[in-house]
Write a protein that holds these residues in place. Structure first.
Motif, PDB file in Angstrom:
ATOM      1  N   TYR A 115       0.775  -1.251   0.147  1.00 51.57           N
ATOM      2  CA  TYR A 115       0.128   0.080   0.098  1.00 51.57           C
ATOM      3  C   TYR A 115       0.740   1.443   0.021  1.00 51.57           C
ATOM      4  CZ  TYR A 115      -3.240   3.824   1.524  1.00 51.57           C
ATOM      5  OH  TYR A 115      -3.917   4.749   1.730  1.00 51.57           O
ATOM      6  N   VAL A 116       1.819   1.203   0.817  1.00 49.78           N
ATOM      7  CA  VAL A 116       2.825   2.536   1.028  1.00 49.78           C
ATOM      8  C   VAL A 116       3.321   2.587  -0.441  1.00 49.78           C
ATOM      9  CG1 VAL A 116       4.824   3.063   1.962  1.00 49.78           C
ATOM     10  CG2 VAL A 116       3.044   2.497   3.545  1.00 49.78           C
ATOM     11  N   ALA A 117       3.987   1.573  -1.012  1.00 49.35           N
ATOM     12  CA  ALA A 117       4.658   1.671  -2.272  1.00 49.35           C
ATOM     13  C   ALA A 117       3.797   2.320  -3.376  1.00 49.35           C
ATOM     14  CB  ALA A 117       5.048   0.411  -2.624  1.00 49.35           C
ATOM     15  N   SER A 118       2.331   1.939  -3.151  1.00 49.89           N
ATOM     16  CA  SER A 118       1.551   2.577  -4.216  1.00 49.89           C
ATOM     17  C   SER A 118       0.992   4.006  -4.164  1.00 49.89           C
ATOM     18  CB  SER A 118       0.036   1.607  -4.180  1.00 49.89           C
ATOM     19  OG  SER A 118      -0.766   1.957  -3.077  1.00 49.89           O
ATOM     20  N   LEU A 119       1.394   4.583  -3.009  1.00 44.00           N
ATOM     21  CA  LEU A 119       0.756   5.822  -2.780  1.00 44.00           C
ATOM     22  C   LEU A 119       1.514   7.067  -3.405  1.00 44.00           C
ATOM     23  CD1 LEU A 119       0.814   5.818   1.215  1.00 44.00           C
ATOM     24  CD2 LEU A 119      -1.059   5.986  -0.384  1.00 44.00           C
ATOM     25  N   GLY A 120       2.645   6.745  -4.058  1.00 43.83           N
ATOM     26  CA  GLY A 120       3.313   7.726  -4.742  1.00 43.83           C
ATOM     27  C   GLY A 120       4.358   7.202  -5.793  1.00 43.83           C
TER      28      GLY A 120
END
Length: 120
Positions: free
Chosen positions: A106-111
């Motif tokens: 999820y964190v990797a998908s944020l930006g």
């Protein structure tokens, strides 16, 4: 050539089996309140000088999922200790490896993905 395709197939299977579930990661991110330090969008609060904050987490949006998981595991196992990781430890100490992988995805998908440590 056959070995090459066999290795590529094996790599693809391994990579996909380790990939996290972004939707579940988003739920966990909210549930354990990562937003307190890292904001809902992962932009972090470390540079937010408009208010005095006790929780000044760094920007994490777009970091490589493997790196994020590695850092969470280091906090969970108490191998990574800083003045700010005590609060994070309390939040991540009970997460399973799968839940960590999901949050990391999820964190990797944020930006946008970081290409280097000092990319702006």
């Amino acid at each position: 050539m056959k070995k090459f395709f066999t290795l590529m197939a094996l790599f693809a299977i391994t990579a996909s089996s380790q990939a996290g579930d972004i939707a579940n990661g988003k739920k966990i991110y909210k549930k354990i309140n990562c937003t307190m330090c890292h904001n809902a969008n992962g932009s972090g609060k470390a540079s937010d000088v408009s208010k005095i904050r006790m929780t000044k987490g760094p920007k994490i949006a777009g970091l490589d999922a493997a790196y994020v998981a590695e850092q969470v595991i280091a906090v969970q196992s108490k191998k990574r200790k800083t003045k700010n990781t005590a609060m994070m430890y309390a939040k991540v100490k009970k997460l399973s490896k799968k839940e960590i992988a999901d949050v990391a995805a999820y964190v990797a998908s944020l930006g946008p993905k970081y290409k280097g440590m000092f990319q702006k």
